[in-house]
Design a protein around this motif. Structure first.
Motif, PDB file in Angstrom:
ATOM      1  N   GLU A  32       0.794  -1.264  -0.196  1.00 28.18           N
ATOM      2  CA  GLU A  32      -0.073  -0.049   0.025  1.00 28.18           C
ATOM      3  C   GLU A  32       0.807   1.269   0.018  1.00 28.18           C
ATOM      4  OE1 GLU A  32      -3.354   2.245   2.610  1.00 28.18           O
ATOM      5  OE2 GLU A  32      -3.296   0.093   2.802  1.00 28.18           O
ATOM      6  N   ALA A  33       0.583   1.980  -0.906  1.00 31.46           N
ATOM      7  CA  ALA A  33       1.641   3.200  -1.005  1.00 31.46           C
ATOM      8  C   ALA A  33       0.815   4.403  -1.947  1.00 31.46           C
ATOM      9  CB  ALA A  33       2.964   2.801  -1.589  1.00 31.46           C
ATOM     10  N   GLN A  34       1.159   5.505  -1.597  1.00 35.16           N
ATOM     11  CA  GLN A  34       0.804   6.532  -2.417  1.00 35.16           C
ATOM     12  C   GLN A  34       1.492   6.510  -3.775  1.00 35.16           C
ATOM     13  OE1 GLN A  34       0.306  10.821  -1.123  1.00 35.16           O
ATOM     14  NE2 GLN A  34       2.288  11.160  -2.321  1.00 35.16           N
ATOM     15  N   GLY A  35       0.849   6.847  -4.767  1.00 35.71           N
ATOM     16  CA  GLY A  35       1.367   6.674  -6.218  1.00 35.71           C
ATOM     17  C   GLY A  35       0.937   7.706  -7.102  1.00 35.71           C
ATOM     18  N   MET A  36       1.351   7.823  -8.348  1.00 37.24           N
ATOM     19  CA  MET A  36       0.929   8.864  -9.047  1.00 37.24           C
ATOM     20  C   MET A  36       0.372   8.392 -10.402  1.00 37.24           C
ATOM     21  SD  MET A  36       1.484  12.167  -9.444  1.00 37.24           S
ATOM     22  CE  MET A  36       1.438  13.597 -10.489  1.00 37.24           C
ATOM     23  N   LYS A  37      -0.741   8.723 -10.916  1.00 35.06           N
ATOM     24  CA  LYS A  37      -1.252   8.571 -12.235  1.00 35.06           C
ATOM     25  C   LYS A  37      -0.676   9.706 -13.093  1.00 35.06           C
ATOM     26  CE  LYS A  37      -5.361   7.941 -14.919  1.00 35.06           C
ATOM     27  NZ  LYS A  37      -6.820   7.912 -14.815  1.00 35.06           N
ATOM     28  N   THR A  52      -3.709   6.248  -4.202  1.00 36.07           N
ATOM     29  CA  THR A  52      -3.296   5.208  -3.393  1.00 36.07           C
ATOM     30  C   THR A  52      -3.509   3.820  -4.101  1.00 36.07           C
ATOM     31  OG1 THR A  52      -3.950   6.449  -1.378  1.00 36.07           O
ATOM     32  CG2 THR A  52      -3.737   3.975  -1.213  1.00 36.07           C
ATOM     33  N   VAL A  53      -2.181   2.986  -4.097  1.00 35.82           N
ATOM     34  CA  VAL A  53      -2.429   1.773  -4.802  1.00 35.82           C
ATOM     35  C   VAL A  53      -2.376   0.582  -3.740  1.00 35.82           C
ATOM     36  CG1 VAL A  53      -0.905   0.244  -6.300  1.00 35.82           C
ATOM     37  CG2 VAL A  53      -1.134   2.891  -6.645  1.00 35.82           C
ATOM     38  N   ASP A 126       9.594  -8.606  -7.326  1.00 34.79           N
ATOM     39  CA  ASP A 126       9.230  -9.101  -6.290  1.00 34.79           C
ATOM     40  C   ASP A 126      10.308  -8.738  -5.127  1.00 34.79           C
ATOM     41  OD1 ASP A 126       7.791 -10.778  -7.818  1.00 34.79           O
ATOM     42  OD2 ASP A 126       9.183 -12.535  -7.873  1.00 34.79           O
ATOM     43  N   GLY A 127       9.358  -8.306  -4.110  1.00 33.98           N
ATOM     44  CA  GLY A 127      10.474  -7.875  -2.805  1.00 33.98           C
ATOM     45  C   GLY A 127      10.732  -6.278  -2.962  1.00 33.98           C
ATOM     46  N   SER A 128      10.645  -5.796  -4.106  1.00 35.42           N
ATOM     47  CA  SER A 128      11.452  -4.195  -4.356  1.00 35.42           C
ATOM     48  C   SER A 128      10.524  -3.229  -3.633  1.00 35.42           C
ATOM     49  CB  SER A 128      11.491  -3.869  -5.717  1.00 35.42           C
ATOM     50  OG  SER A 128      10.351  -3.694  -6.557  1.00 35.42           O
ATOM     51  N   GLY A 129       9.022  -3.608  -3.405  1.00 33.73           N
ATOM     52  CA  GLY A 129       8.403  -2.531  -2.974  1.00 33.73           C
ATOM     53  C   GLY A 129       7.821  -1.328  -4.001  1.00 33.73           C
ATOM     54  N   LYS A 130       7.980  -1.743  -5.258  1.00 29.64           N
ATOM     55  CA  LYS A 130       7.800  -0.767  -6.195  1.00 29.64           C
ATOM     56  C   LYS A 130       6.966  -1.526  -7.296  1.00 29.64           C
ATOM     57  CE  LYS A 130      12.244   1.652  -5.540  1.00 29.64           C
ATOM     58  NZ  LYS A 130      13.222   2.178  -6.142  1.00 29.64           N
ATOM     59  N   VAL A 131       5.802  -0.796  -7.707  1.00 30.62           N
ATOM     60  CA  VAL A 131       5.024  -1.211  -8.927  1.00 30.62           C
ATOM     61  C   VAL A 131       4.847  -0.042  -9.951  1.00 30.62           C
ATOM     62  CG1 VAL A 131       3.906  -2.478  -7.298  1.00 30.62           C
ATOM     63  CG2 VAL A 131       2.921  -0.513  -7.766  1.00 30.62           C
ATOM     64  N   ALA A 132       4.617  -0.655 -11.355  1.00 31.64           N
ATOM     65  CA  ALA A 132       4.126   0.410 -12.250  1.00 31.64           C
ATOM     66  C   ALA A 132       2.938  -0.312 -12.891  1.00 31.64           C
ATOM     67  CB  ALA A 132       5.244   0.623 -13.267  1.00 31.64           C
ATOM     68  N   ILE A 133       1.932   0.335 -13.440  1.00 30.68           N
ATOM     69  CA  ILE A 133       0.798  -0.214 -14.001  1.00 30.68           C
ATOM     70  C   ILE A 133       0.660   0.477 -15.448  1.00 30.68           C
ATOM     71  CG2 ILE A 133      -1.765  -0.707 -13.991  1.00 30.68           C
ATOM     72  CD1 ILE A 133      -1.346  -0.752 -10.870  1.00 30.68           C
ATOM     73  N   THR A 134       0.564  -0.110 -16.526  1.00 27.46           N
ATOM     74  CA  THR A 134       0.123   0.602 -17.676  1.00 27.46           C
ATOM     75  C   THR A 134      -1.364   0.548 -18.006  1.00 27.46           C
ATOM     76  OG1 THR A 134       0.392  -1.566 -18.965  1.00 27.46           O
ATOM     77  CG2 THR A 134       2.421  -0.111 -18.763  1.00 27.46           C
ATOM     78  N   LEU A 135      -1.868   1.658 -18.330  1.00 29.30           N
ATOM     79  CA  LEU A 135      -3.357   1.593 -18.248  1.00 29.30           C
ATOM     80  C   LEU A 135      -3.747   1.632 -19.713  1.00 29.30           C
ATOM     81  CD1 LEU A 135      -4.027   4.292 -15.476  1.00 29.30           C
ATOM     82  CD2 LEU A 135      -4.285   1.974 -15.416  1.00 29.30           C
ATOM     83  N   PHE A 136      -4.721   0.627 -20.114  1.00 29.39           N
ATOM     84  CA  PHE A 136      -5.279   0.549 -21.461  1.00 29.39           C
ATOM     85  C   PHE A 136      -6.181   1.775 -21.592  1.00 29.39           C
ATOM     86  CE2 PHE A 136      -4.476  -4.240 -21.105  1.00 29.39           C
ATOM     87  CZ  PHE A 136      -3.122  -4.038 -21.401  1.00 29.39           C
ATOM     88  N   GLU A 137      -6.022   2.216 -22.993  1.00 29.60           N
ATOM     89  CA  GLU A 137      -6.968   3.167 -23.266  1.00 29.60           C
ATOM     90  C   GLU A 137      -7.800   2.910 -24.525  1.00 29.60           C
ATOM     91  OE1 GLU A 137      -5.834   7.635 -22.417  1.00 29.60           O
ATOM     92  OE2 GLU A 137      -3.898   6.478 -23.175  1.00 29.60           O
ATOM     93  N   ARG A 138      -9.008   3.160 -24.664  1.00 29.74           N
ATOM     94  CA  ARG A 138      -9.805   2.782 -25.871  1.00 29.74           C
ATOM     95  C   ARG A 138      -9.712   4.091 -26.915  1.00 29.74           C
ATOM     96  NH1 ARG A 138     -12.988  -0.966 -27.816  1.00 29.74           N
ATOM     97  NH2 ARG A 138     -12.908  -2.185 -25.967  1.00 29.74           N
ATOM     98  N   ALA A 139      -9.305   3.946 -28.113  1.00 27.88           N
ATOM     99  CA  ALA A 139      -9.295   4.994 -29.195  1.00 27.88           C
ATOM    100  C   ALA A 139      -9.484   4.417 -30.732  1.00 27.88           C
ATOM    101  CB  ALA A 139      -8.043   5.748 -29.090  1.00 27.88           C
ATOM    102  N   ALA A 154       2.317   4.578 -11.035  1.00 34.93           N
ATOM    103  CA  ALA A 154       3.561   4.222 -10.416  1.00 34.93           C
ATOM    104  C   ALA A 154       3.519   4.491  -8.773  1.00 34.93           C
ATOM    105  CB  ALA A 154       4.618   4.778 -11.070  1.00 34.93           C
ATOM    106  N   ALA A 155       3.933   3.545  -7.941  1.00 39.30           N
ATOM    107  CA  ALA A 155       3.974   3.674  -6.666  1.00 39.30           C
ATOM    108  C   ALA A 155       5.292   3.127  -6.121  1.00 39.30           C
ATOM    109  CB  ALA A 155       2.738   3.235  -5.808  1.00 39.30           C
ATOM    110  N   PRO A 156       5.965   3.313  -5.203  1.00 39.06           N
ATOM    111  CA  PRO A 156       5.828   4.768  -4.486  1.00 39.06           C
ATOM    112  C   PRO A 156       6.100   6.011  -5.130  1.00 39.06           C
ATOM    113  CG  PRO A 156       7.268   3.675  -3.164  1.00 39.06           C
ATOM    114  CD  PRO A 156       6.988   2.815  -4.389  1.00 39.06           C
ATOM    115  N   ALA A 157       5.528   7.155  -5.270  1.00 44.59           N
ATOM    116  CA  ALA A 157       5.662   8.402  -5.944  1.00 44.59           C
ATOM    117  C   ALA A 157       4.879   9.293  -5.436  1.00 44.59           C
ATOM    118  CB  ALA A 157       5.721   8.148  -7.518  1.00 44.59           C
TER     119      ALA A 157
END
Length: 181
Positions: A32-37, A52-53, A126-139, A154-157
């Motif tokens: 659980e961390a604050q992230g940025m979109k 929050t992620v 695994d174990g780094s405590g960092k995540v990134a998520i690519t968000l799909f968009e419809r166009a 991305a979090a934490p950021a």
């Protein structure tokens, strides 16, 4: 002499079993961390905001090749998720070649029809405590993500620069030398 050999063989077998059990034990994930979109390529875009992620579940090692499976939940504060709350349990596999999890919810809608919802891809070391998520968009009738102008979480950021650094770090293998901007 026979007794010593038998004891040695049993100890080796026990060590191999213990090592195998340790290697294949599920890894608990409670992130659980604050992230940025944010949107790539456009500093200050309208989509840029803090969120929050939350990721809770287990990572299971499937075999000696490194295949992994995540079971659990992913919550992205403020992001729309059409999946009913009682059906948001995920079971997703990591793509070994690209080192990410494709997030796909399989659920049944209010009319009893089977549905799928795929918000994006999860990159998590695994174990780094960092995540990134690519968000799909419809166009234009297609759904996807672009490394030049796609949406990311991305979090934490706490700002765009930190989010870009986290994204580039956890996506390094997938990006294959490309740097997100």
């Amino acid at each position: 002499m026979k007794r010593v050999l038998m004891t040695g063989a049993l100890l080796r077998a026990a060590a191999v079993l213990a090592g195998t059990a340790y290697l294949f034990r599920p890894i608990t994930v409670e992130f659980e961390a604050q992230g940025m979109k944010y949107r790539l390529g456009e500093p200050g875009a309208a989509e840029e905001r803090l969120l929050t992620v939350r990721i809770k579940g287990k990572i299971h090692r499937e075999n000696l090749r490194g295949d992994r499976r995540f079971t659990g939940t992913i919550e992205l504060e403020g992001e729309e998720n059409p999946v009913p709350a009682n059906q948001r349990q995920l079971e997703i596999r990591k793509f070994r070649g690209f080192d990410y999890y494709w997030i796909v919810y399989a659920y049944v809608d209010d009319l009893g029809r089977p549905r799928q919802y795929a918000p994006g891809n999860l990159f998590m070391n695994d174990g780094s405590g960092k995540v990134a998520i690519t968000l799909f968009e419809r166009a234009e009738g297609q759904e996807g993500w672009s490394g030049a102008s796609g949406l990311m979480i991305a979090a934490p950021a706490s700002d765009r620069e930190e989010a870009l650094a986290v994204s580039n770090e956890v996506m390094r293998g997938y990006l294959n030398g490309y740097v997100l901007k």
